[in-house]
Design an enzyme around this catalytic site. Structure first.
Site, short mmCIF file in Angstrom:
data_model
loop_
_atom_site.label_atom_id
_atom_site.label_comp_id
_atom_site.label_asym_id
_atom_site.label_seq_id
_atom_site.Cartn_x
_atom_site.Cartn_y
_atom_site.Cartn_z
N GLU A 245 -5.71 -5.62 9.82
CA GLU A 245 -4.74 -4.24 10.45
C GLU A 245 -5.30 -3.27 11.93
O GLU A 245 -6.08 -2.22 11.28
CB GLU A 245 -4.88 -3.69 8.88
CG GLU A 245 -4.57 -3.93 8.19
CD GLU A 245 -3.62 -2.77 7.14
OE1 GLU A 245 -3.03 -2.86 6.54
OE2 GLU A 245 -4.72 -1.73 6.67
N SER B 114 3.10 -3.01 10.38
CA SER B 114 4.16 -2.04 10.84
C SER B 114 5.43 -3.74 10.30
O SER B 114 6.08 -4.27 11.41
CB SER B 114 3.76 -1.71 12.26
OG SER B 114 4.14 -0.64 12.52
N GLY C 149 1.78 1.86 11.21
CA GLY C 149 2.51 2.95 10.86
C GLY C 149 3.32 3.83 12.05
O GLY C 149 4.02 4.34 12.77
N HIS D 122 -10.29 0.82 4.69
CA HIS D 122 -8.63 1.28 5.29
C HIS D 122 -8.90 2.01 6.01
O HIS D 122 -10.08 3.25 6.06
CB HIS D 122 -7.74 1.43 4.21
CG HIS D 122 -5.97 1.14 4.85
ND1 HIS D 122 -5.79 2.45 5.85
CD2 HIS D 122 -5.28 0.58 4.85
CE1 HIS D 122 -4.35 1.99 6.31
NE2 HIS D 122 -4.16 0.83 5.28
N ASN E 175 0.69 -1.16 0.22
CA ASN E 175 0.02 -0.20 0.19
C ASN E 175 0.92 1.28 0.13
O ASN E 175 1.39 1.29 0.94
CB ASN E 175 -0.89 -0.33 1.31
CG ASN E 175 -1.56 1.43 1.30
OD1 ASN E 175 -1.64 1.76 0.00
ND2 ASN E 175 -2.49 1.45 2.10
N LEU E 176 1.22 1.36 -0.86
CA LEU E 176 1.56 2.92 -0.84
C LEU E 176 1.22 4.21 -0.48
O LEU E 176 2.11 4.89 -0.19
CB LEU E 176 2.64 3.61 -2.65
CG LEU E 176 2.85 1.64 -3.25
CD1 LEU E 176 3.17 2.58 -4.80
CD2 LEU E 176 4.67 1.72 -2.47
N LYS E 177 0.31 4.39 -0.37
CA LYS E 177 -0.45 5.40 0.11
C LYS E 177 -0.25 6.69 0.30
O LYS E 177 -0.35 6.85 -1.96
CB LYS E 177 0.24 5.36 1.95
CG LYS E 177 -0.58 4.11 2.44
CD LYS E 177 -0.13 4.72 4.24
CE LYS E 177 -0.42 3.07 4.83
NZ LYS E 177 -0.46 3.01 6.41
P1 13P Z 1 2.35 0.47 8.11
O1 13P Z 1 3.37 -1.09 7.54
O2 13P Z 1 3.19 1.64 7.33
O3 13P Z 1 2.49 -0.16 9.35
O4 13P Z 1 0.77 0.15 7.10
C1 13P Z 1 -0.01 -0.71 7.11
C2 13P Z 1 -0.83 -0.59 5.75
O5 13P Z 1 -1.26 0.60 6.73
C3 13P Z 1 -0.99 -1.07 4.81
O6 13P Z 1 -2.32 -0.98 4.69
#
Ligand code: 13P
Length: 236
Positions: free
Chosen positions: A158, A194, A164, A89, A7-9
């Protein structure tokens, strides 16, 4: 086969996504990667899937097109033949206020159109602190009204407190919640929050973990490739 989803956000540009995908594709070709690769780029960098990389959208509105400022619908997804979508999400739910009703409406709309849906659930810290039963009640509410028999459904657990933050859920936490979710829905179930190069193999080896959905660690193609590597050799 494990699913390793990136997930590159809100990271990367059209340009850097192309080089990212190129690097990942050649890594997969050279290293006989057994995992399935799925990448969710930012909206501005949406593109066609590659032979061995599925491209998905991080978000879309439940419409073909129309007056929904700032959103995209199926018309924009179809331009790139995108048929994979992330729904629910925690950043959509908590930062942008997507409530249970909106999330369900999206699920209903896109499942009718046969989209592959990566559907995220997970609890915030205060729920986690209230104990396992409260966590499961919270997750069951997030799944309420979602057709768990839908053939193209992939679930992702999640925990919000793990996203994060660098605080990965423990293997005991993941096992407990994944076992319970699998009893409710017999669907591929990813863990996210994470995930790092160092813990990915251990997490993917757990029973009832069918892959990982990764933010931060996936943003560098080299690290994402190491995650794909970590999935190799896991036979479940
Ligand atoms: P992180 O891997 O940065 O914790 O994010 C997880 C996430 O939100 C994947 O969709």
């Amino acid at each position: 086969m494990q699913i390793v989803a990136a997930n590159l956000k809100t990271n990367h540009t059209r340009n850097t996504v192309q080089s990212y995908l190129g690097a990942v594709e050649s890594y997969i070709d050279k290293n006989e990667i057994a995992a399935r690769s799925v990448v969710f780029p930012p909206m501005s960098a949406l593109c066609q899937s590659r032979e061995k990389i599925t491209i998905g959208a991080q978000n879309a509105y439940a419409a073909e097109n129309g007056s929904f400022t700032g959103e995209i619908g199926t018309e924009q997804l179809e331009e790139f033949a995108i048929k994979t979508l992330l729904i629910g999400h925690s950043e959509r739910r908590h930062i942008f206020g997507e409530n249970l009703e909106l999330v369900k409406r999206k699920f209903d709309f896109f499942s009718l159109l046969d989209y592959e849906i990566f559907f995220c659930v997970g609890e915030p810290i205060e729920i986690k602190e209230a104990g396992f039963e409260v966590v499961m009640t919270y997750i069951e509410k997030q799944l309420d009204g979602i057709d768990l028999g839908y053939s193209r459904l992939v679930l992702a657990y999640e925990p919000v407190w793990a996203i994060g933050t660098g605080k990965t859920a423990t293997t005991a936490d993941i096992t407990e919640v994944h076992n319970a979710i699998k009893e409710i829905a017999d669907k591929p179930l990813l863990y996210g929050g994470s995930v790092k190069v160092e813990n990915a193999a251990e997490i993917m080896s757990l029973p009832n973990v069918d892959g990982v959905l990764v933010g931060t660690t996936s943003w560098l193609s080299e690290r994402y490739c190491q995650l794909l590597d970590a999935a190799n050799g896991i036979n479940k």
